[in-house]
Design an enzyme around this catalytic site. Structure first.
Site: not given
Length: 278
Positions: A55, A57, A110-111, A154
């Site tokens: 996993k 980003s 992504t943030a 989150h």
């Protein structure tokens, strides 16, 4: 098979069934629990010991697509689940960030891409220093005046009020209003040398098992989310595990391409070959 994903409730919920041997025909997993900043780095510089499935980003995809394929399931992409820009109470004008110090959890997230794209439109002259800081230190740093603003993700969506902080903007709302598309957050990737269709099937089966048997996932989820109250962990799952987790679909792929193409135009990521996304 080696796999790496975060200990966050959405990831442990998604992979519970596969980790616990509940998916017929799926190989046993050797799990590495790691924050996305670590897996981003592992994928960008793979060795023979690097997990085959990870996993990461979506923002890190441009650096890894030669070696790893994006899988159409298991990740985090959705609506109403964007990162937040937090400041001290009373600040409501984005212009206050001009020349200021902003803490971010990663520059390959992504943030961070969303923040930079938003700031280019809304902060005259741009922000000042970007400070990379461990996620759990950002809200206390803003509260204590050590930093002018913080970019959070989150479960901070549910807890920032506890620090007496102000939400300057919800980057998810901005992105959805600007593009009409969902927000690409966490991607599941697998080495291109593997049987990608098989892995896709095992992940999708694990997602569907969790949805059908949520009570079976709770001990595992809470074991890795000990700092979260059960209701916060459940809110996290409800927000980040959705129809895009089962299948990206056309909207999902459009969101990913739009984010990465815009970021490339701003010089934030390398340009991608669209053929490598599918």
């Amino acid at each position: 098979m080696k796999i790496a994903f975060s200990p966050c409730p959405n990831d442990t919920f998604v992979f519970h069934a596969w980790v616990h041997g509940l998916i017929p025909g799926a190989p046993e997993l050797d799990v590495m629990y790691a924050d996305i900043d670590i897996t981003n780095g592992l994928a960008a510089n793979p060795t023979p010991d690097t997990p085959e499935v990870m996993k990461i980003s979506y923002a890190a995809l441009p650096w890894v697509l030669e070696d790893y394929a994006l899988l159409p399931c298991g990740g985090a992409l959705g609506r109403g689940c964007g990162p937040l820009v937090l400041t001290e109470e009373g600040l409501t004008d984005p212009a206050v960030l001009a020349g200021r110090r902003v803490a971010v959890p990663s520059e390959r997230s992504t943030a961070y891409l969303l923040f930079r794209l938003w700031a280019a439109q809304n902060v005259p002259g741009g922000v000042g220093e970007i400070v990379v800081m461990p996620f759990h230190e950002i809200m206390p740093a803003v509260r204590d005046g050590k930093i002018d603003a913080g970019l959070v993700i989150h479960e901070a969506r549910f807890t920032y009020q506890n620090y007496g902080l102000n939400m300057l903007t919800d980057l998810g709302n901005w992105w959805e209003g600007d593009t009409g598309l969902p927000i690409p957050l966490g991607a599941i990737i697998a080495r291109r040398t593997l049987d990608l269709k098989a892995i896709e099937g095992w992940i999708r089966a694990s997602v569907e098992h969790a949805w059908a048997n949520p009570e079976m996932t709770r001990d595992y989820v809470m074991c890795h989310a000990q700092e979260l109250a059960p209701e916060v962990a459940q809110a996290h799952i409800d927000l980040y595990v959705n129809k895009f987790t089962a299948d990206l679909g056309e909207d999902g792929y459009a969101a990913i391409a739009t984010l990465l193409n815009r970021a490339a135009e701003e010089g934030l990521v390398p340009k991608i070959d669209p053929a490598l996304l599918r």
